[in-house]
Design a protein around this motif. Structure first.
Motif, PDB file in Angstrom:
ATOM      1  N   ILE A  46       9.685  -0.544  35.489  1.00  0.00           N
ATOM      2  CA  ILE A  46      10.547   0.614  35.733  1.00  0.00           C
ATOM      3  C   ILE A  46      10.832   0.698  37.222  1.00  0.00           C
ATOM      4  N   ASP A  47      12.085   0.946  37.582  1.00  0.00           N
ATOM      5  CA  ASP A  47      12.421   1.030  39.003  1.00  0.00           C
ATOM      6  C   ASP A  47      13.239   2.274  39.292  1.00  0.00           C
ATOM      7  N   GLY A  48      13.662   2.394  40.542  1.00  0.00           N
ATOM      8  CA  GLY A  48      14.420   3.561  40.979  1.00  0.00           C
ATOM      9  C   GLY A  48      15.716   3.751  40.206  1.00  0.00           C
ATOM     10  N   THR A  49      16.347   2.649  39.801  1.00  0.00           N
ATOM     11  CA  THR A  49      17.587   2.760  39.034  1.00  0.00           C
ATOM     12  C   THR A  49      17.313   3.456  37.696  1.00  0.00           C
ATOM     13  N   ASP A  50      16.207   3.090  37.048  1.00  0.00           N
ATOM     14  CA  ASP A  50      15.864   3.732  35.767  1.00  0.00           C
ATOM     15  C   ASP A  50      15.629   5.230  35.962  1.00  0.00           C
ATOM     16  N   GLY A  71      16.261  -0.001  30.753  1.00  0.00           N
ATOM     17  CA  GLY A  71      15.356  -1.125  30.982  1.00  0.00           C
ATOM     18  C   GLY A  71      16.116  -2.379  31.354  1.00  0.00           C
ATOM     19  N   HIS A  72      15.853  -2.887  32.557  1.00  0.00           N
ATOM     20  CA  HIS A  72      16.515  -4.137  32.949  1.00  0.00           C
ATOM     21  C   HIS A  72      15.542  -5.144  33.559  1.00  0.00           C
ATOM     22  N   GLU A  73      14.239  -4.806  33.537  1.00  0.00           N
ATOM     23  CA  GLU A  73      13.222  -5.734  34.052  1.00  0.00           C
ATOM     24  C   GLU A  73      12.278  -6.026  32.905  1.00  0.00           C
ATOM     25  N   THR A  97      18.408 -12.255  32.966  1.00  0.00           N
ATOM     26  CA  THR A  97      19.137 -11.678  34.089  1.00  0.00           C
ATOM     27  C   THR A  97      19.738 -10.337  33.627  1.00  0.00           C
ATOM     28  N   VAL A  98      20.351  -9.604  34.541  1.00  0.00           N
ATOM     29  CA  VAL A  98      20.802  -8.235  34.247  1.00  0.00           C
ATOM     30  C   VAL A  98      22.315  -8.171  34.027  1.00  0.00           C
ATOM     31  N   ARG A  99      23.059  -8.821  34.902  1.00  0.00           N
ATOM     32  CA  ARG A  99      24.514  -8.636  34.892  1.00  0.00           C
ATOM     33  C   ARG A  99      25.192  -9.620  33.936  1.00  0.00           C
ATOM     34  N   ARG A 100      26.232  -9.145  33.261  1.00  0.00           N
ATOM     35  CA  ARG A 100      27.022  -9.992  32.380  1.00  0.00           C
ATOM     36  C   ARG A 100      28.441 -10.042  32.931  1.00  0.00           C
ATOM     37  N   THR A 121      29.271  -5.958  33.083  1.00  0.00           N
ATOM     38  CA  THR A 121      28.331  -4.978  32.537  1.00  0.00           C
ATOM     39  C   THR A 121      26.949  -5.326  33.084  1.00  0.00           C
ATOM     40  N   GLU A 122      26.036  -4.367  33.039  1.00  0.00           N
ATOM     41  CA  GLU A 122      24.653  -4.620  33.429  1.00  0.00           C
ATOM     42  C   GLU A 122      23.755  -4.073  32.344  1.00  0.00           C
ATOM     43  N   ARG A 123      22.871  -4.921  31.822  1.00  0.00           N
ATOM     44  CA  ARG A 123      22.033  -4.491  30.700  1.00  0.00           C
ATOM     45  C   ARG A 123      21.069  -3.392  31.137  1.00  0.00           C
ATOM     46  N   GLY A 124      21.115  -2.307  30.394  1.00  0.00           N
ATOM     47  CA  GLY A 124      20.247  -1.164  30.685  1.00  0.00           C
ATOM     48  C   GLY A 124      20.794  -0.246  31.753  1.00  0.00           C
ATOM     49  N   ILE A 125      21.974  -0.584  32.315  1.00  0.00           N
ATOM     50  CA  ILE A 125      22.513   0.195  33.436  1.00  0.00           C
ATOM     51  C   ILE A 125      23.978   0.573  33.180  1.00  0.00           C
ATOM     52  N   LYS A 126      24.805  -0.410  32.965  1.00  0.00           N
ATOM     53  CA  LYS A 126      26.248  -0.173  32.926  1.00  0.00           C
ATOM     54  C   LYS A 126      26.890  -0.851  31.720  1.00  0.00           C
ATOM     55  N   SER A 307      23.601  -6.155  49.724  1.00  0.00           N
ATOM     56  CA  SER A 307      23.321  -7.185  48.719  1.00  0.00           C
ATOM     57  C   SER A 307      22.919  -6.502  47.425  1.00  0.00           C
ATOM     58  N   VAL A 308      23.560  -6.878  46.326  1.00  0.00           N
ATOM     59  CA  VAL A 308      23.253  -6.263  45.035  1.00  0.00           C
ATOM     60  C   VAL A 308      23.022  -7.338  43.989  1.00  0.00           C
ATOM     61  N   ASN A 309      22.134  -7.017  43.037  1.00  0.00           N
ATOM     62  CA  ASN A 309      21.987  -7.849  41.855  1.00  0.00           C
ATOM     63  C   ASN A 309      21.582  -9.281  42.230  1.00  0.00           C
ATOM     64  N   ALA A 310      21.529 -10.163  41.243  1.00  0.00           N
ATOM     65  CA  ALA A 310      21.153 -11.555  41.480  1.00  0.00           C
ATOM     66  C   ALA A 310      21.597 -12.375  40.288  1.00  0.00           C
TER      67      ALA A 310
HETATM   68  C1  BGC Z   1      19.203  -3.798  39.526  1.00  0.00           C
HETATM   69  C2  BGC Z   1      20.376  -4.704  39.796  1.00  0.00           C
HETATM   70  C3  BGC Z   1      21.648  -3.937  39.642  1.00  0.00           C
HETATM   71  C4  BGC Z   1      21.642  -2.697  40.516  1.00  0.00           C
HETATM   72  C5  BGC Z   1      22.908  -1.868  40.456  1.00  0.00           C
HETATM   73  C6  BGC Z   1      19.293  -2.553  40.357  1.00  0.00           C
HETATM   74  O1  BGC Z   1      18.217  -1.707  40.011  1.00  0.00           O
HETATM   75  O2  BGC Z   1      17.985  -4.469  39.826  1.00  0.00           O
HETATM   76  O3  BGC Z   1      20.351  -5.802  38.936  1.00  0.00           O
HETATM   77  O4  BGC Z   1      22.744  -4.758  39.982  1.00  0.00           O
HETATM   78  O5  BGC Z   1      20.520  -1.905  40.158  1.00  0.00           O
HETATM   79  O6  BGC Z   1      23.212  -1.380  39.190  1.00  0.00           O
END
Ligand code: BGC
Ligand code: ZN
Length: 366
Positions: A46-50, A71-73, A97-100, A121-126, A307-310
């Protein structure tokens, strides 16, 4: 394993833009096409984005849904593969990985982390469900295989990939000149700051970390094992870093606080590079010493970049660095995992406690 159409699974979802909406949902177990794999999730970081998504600041449901599985990790195990899948078999450990990608030129070239059109899109985010559930379906293109020896901490690969990209990009940018960096400053001692310190130490730099926690905290102890210095911003304000240390070649901003990002610009040394990694979802304004910052940026050839994402290349670098860092500092990554929470207590996992570094939600035992 044969599954009926009616098999369901548990997941954690939010209603995007609605604070505190995290709840358990029941979803059908994904039925995977021939070229896909079914993943069984072991644990999710779990991170700050969650937390920001659950605070209603961020996040977007997939088309046709009014909720988003977060959830993206995740560290997962391959449950089954379609007949069109090569290179993976049931039992393999995987981090996705997270981004599609969308169809921009960068995405088409495998660099969706550098997307031009913004329709990713980003899994668990967008716009796409994430991994905080019992199963998910995945294409091999986004699956990174994990050697079994990394099982205890491989769930940290996604946050590690973020700093892999950040440091790789900083060095790439600095190819613009003769550059022999010696001293780095890391702002923030959360997972990104600590993982960033590991990578900067592997590159042989002297590293000084400035953060809020007291020096006797577990963050402070981890940093001293890494041979990095730790300074509490209570006694060592960000605005006096360069007076304390002298020439600073690299700064990694990992607090997520936009005011700190601007303060950091004025601390960078000649020909230095500052990398910003914080996603600040708010709408804050501050006053800054614009003349001083502008003059320094110009007269010292300084660079500030975000720098964002990977993309998967950075996940693969992370797998290598996991192994290298474990040889140098055995057990270092496991020390970043400070809390493991069973699925039923997901609301407590989403709370942030001052002593937390990385909290994991345990989904399955093995
Ligand atoms: C994620 C990245 C994501 C970024 C922006 C971060 O928490 O680790 O993969 O691109 O949030 O949505
Ligand atoms: Zn794109």
């Amino acid at each position: 394993m044969a599954r009926t159409l009616t098999a369901t699974m548990r997941a954690v979802a939010v209603t995007p833009k609605q604070a505190g909406s995290a709840r358990q949902v029941e979803l059908p177990v994904p039925r995977v096409a021939a070229e896909m794999a079914l993943m069984r999730v072991l644990e999710v970081g779990i991170d700050g984005t969650d937390t920001e998504i659950n605070d209603g600041l961020y996040g977007e449901a997939p088309p046709g849904f009014d909720f988003l599985v977060i959830g993206h990790e995740a560290l997962s195990i391959v449950e089954s593969v379609g007949e069109g899948v090569d290179g993976f078999e049931p039992g393999d450990l995987v981090v996705s990985t997270v981004r599609r990608p969308d169809d921009c030129p960068n995405c088409r070239a495998g660099e969706s982390d550098m997307c031009l059109f913004g329709n990713y899109t980003e899994r668990g985010i967008k716009g796409a469900h994430g991994y905080m559930g019992e199963y998910y379906g995945e294409s091999p293109a986004f699956m990174v295989k994990i050697p079994p020896s990394l099982r205890p901490f491989a769930v940290l690969l996604e946050p590690l990939s973020i700093v892999e990209k950040a440091t790789y990009q900083a060095w790439k940018i600095q190819e613009r000149m003769l550059w022999a960096p010696k001293r780095a400053v890391v702002l923030g001692a959360g997972p990104i700051g600590l993982l960033g310190t590991i990578l900067l130490r592997l590159r042989g730099l002297e590293v000084h970390v400035y953060a809020k926690s007291p020096p006797e905290s577990s963050q402070g102890r981890i940093l001293s094992s890494l041979g990095a210095s730790y300074r509490s911003v209570g006694d060592h304000p960000v605005t006096s870093i360069k007076d304390e240390l002298g020439q600073i070649d690299v700064i990694l901003e990992a607090t997520g606080n936009s005011a700190v990002a601007f303060q950091a610009m004025a601390q960078l040394g000649t020909n230095g590079v500052l990398c910003l990694t914080g996603v600040s979802a708010g709408n804050r304004s501050i006053e800054i010493p614009a003349d001083v910052i502008n003059l320094q940026m110009v007269l010292g050839n300084r660079v500030t970049f975000g720098s964002v994402n990977a993309n998967r290349r950075y996940f693969e670098m992370g797998v290598q660095h996991f192994q290298q860092a474990e040889r140098q500092w055995p057990g270092i990554f496991q020390r970043l995992i400070t809390r493991r929470v069973p699925f039923a207590d997901f609301t407590s996992a989403l709370d942030r406690r001052p002593e937390d570094i990385k909290t994991l939600l345990t989904i399955a035992a093995a």
